[in-house]
Design an enzyme around this catalytic site. Structure first.
Site, short mmCIF file in Angstrom:
data_model
loop_
_atom_site.label_atom_id
_atom_site.label_comp_id
_atom_site.label_asym_id
_atom_site.label_seq_id
_atom_site.Cartn_x
_atom_site.Cartn_y
_atom_site.Cartn_z
N PRO A 2 0.78 -1.35 0.30
CA PRO A 2 -0.09 -0.17 -0.23
C PRO A 2 0.86 1.17 0.09
CG PRO A 2 -0.90 -1.50 1.74
CD PRO A 2 0.64 -2.02 1.37
N GLU A 3 0.52 2.30 -1.00
CA GLU A 3 1.16 3.35 -0.90
C GLU A 3 0.27 4.70 -0.58
OE1 GLU A 3 3.50 3.80 -4.62
OE2 GLU A 3 3.74 1.64 -4.68
N LYS A 57 3.74 6.74 4.09
CA LYS A 57 2.96 5.43 3.79
C LYS A 57 2.48 5.00 5.12
CE LYS A 57 6.35 3.65 0.93
NZ LYS A 57 6.99 2.82 0.13
N ARG A 166 21.20 15.79 -7.12
CA ARG A 166 21.28 14.27 -6.74
C ARG A 166 21.74 13.41 -7.95
NH1 ARG A 166 19.70 13.64 -1.63
NH2 ARG A 166 20.30 11.59 -2.06
N ARG A 270 11.93 -7.49 -6.24
CA ARG A 270 10.55 -6.93 -6.97
C ARG A 270 11.16 -6.42 -8.34
NH1 ARG A 270 11.01 -0.88 -4.21
NH2 ARG A 270 12.83 -0.19 -5.20
#
Ligand SMILES: [Zn+2]
Length: 295
Positions: A2-3, A57, A166, A270
């Site tokens: 769940p996000e 989350k 970044r 994943r």
């Protein structure tokens, strides 16, 4: 996992149905999910639910402590916070079973009685990673204290500032909760596809127009997903059910935008999906190890 959209819909449900009720009992079926010991879960018994929120989350149920008397030290604010991890969920019931769930059997980890209705925190599968915290301030949960600004609250300039300099891949930056809170593996795939950006793009080197698209995609994809999740009454489902995804978990299916075949890059545990035509100039990405991608 769940996000932001799913957790947001669960918080929405709790605000509608749990606020104003008192916690009459808490059954802990799986003690290992509890990551805090003081205050104990029993301190919530008698507490009144005053609100529910999403932090990244994480899902938090806010309560005012039971009236002074039995445990005067527990009066004040208490928060039941959970991170649903990979396979966790909150399942609401209008008439919750009064029988305590059997410890160590089945998916129910914690049952919260609200005087008739209530909810279960459940976790499917064998990988037990659901986490529950009872705290006097949500910021006492380490994962919440570390969160960056919420994905839905970011302005375009704030997003640019976060990504500036970044060097990691865009996919990695988007899912780093310390940078941007709420986006995980599924919605980062969706946001990148909607923004027509490669997951392997260097996060700090996006041209202005790419930043514009990324910001617009974040807002649109997440807002639409929250609406869908609220609309299907997420808390009454057995687990997360996503609809309207363009690329995530759609390997081999046609991209709804251009018809190209959705591709996948998989890692140890994943995978991520993308459309070559929409996102990478038609070139399939090299399959790299997770350690390379998430450096
Ligand atoms: Zn496409």
């Amino acid at each position: 996992m769940p996000e932001l959209p799913e957790v947001g819909a669960l918080a929405h449900h709790l605000r509608e149905y749990a606020v104003g009720r008192r916690i009459t009992r808490i059954d802990v079926a799986s003690p290992t999910v509890l990551k805090t010991v003081d205050p104990p879960p029993s301190a919530l018994q008698g507490a009144k639910v005053t609100g529910a929120s999403r932090y990244g989350k994480f899902l938090a149920l806010h309560c005012s402590g039971p009236e002074a008397g039995s445990r005067p030290e527990a009066a004040g604010e208490l928060h039941l916070v959970t991170h649903l991890a990979r396979a966790g969920w909150l399942r609401w019931s209008d008439s919750l079973s009064t029988v305590p769930p059997k410890p160590g059997r089945g998916p129910i980890a914690l049952r919260v009685h609200l005087g008739g209705p209530g909810f279960d925190l459940t976790e499917a599968g064998t990988q037990k990673r659901l986490a529950v915290y009872v705290v006097t301030d949500p910021a006492q949960v380490p994962g919440i204290a570390r969160l960056g600004p919420d994905a839905l609250a970011l302005s375009r300039d704030e997003l640019a500032e976060i990504l500036q300099g970044r060097t990691e891949r865009l996919k990695t930056a988007l899912t780093d909760q310390a940078l941007i809170a709420g986006v995980g593996n599924a919605y980062s795939d969706e946001v990148l596809h909607a923004a027509r950006l490669s997951p392997y793009a260097t996060a700090g080197r996006l041209p202005d127009d790419a930043l514009d698209r990324l910001h617009a995609a974040l807002q649109r994809v997440l807002t639409d997903a929250v609406d869908r999740s609220v609309g299907q009454d997420a808390a009454r489902l057995k687990g997360e059910k996503r609809a309207g995804l363009a690329v995530h978990a759609r390997t081999g299916l046609p991209c709804p935008v251009c018809g190209d075949t959705v591709r996948e890059v998989s890692f140890a545990d994943r995978s991520m999906q993308y459309c070559p035509t929409c996102q990478t100039g038609g070139t399939p990405l090299a399959d790299r190890r997770m350690s390379r991608l998430l450096r």
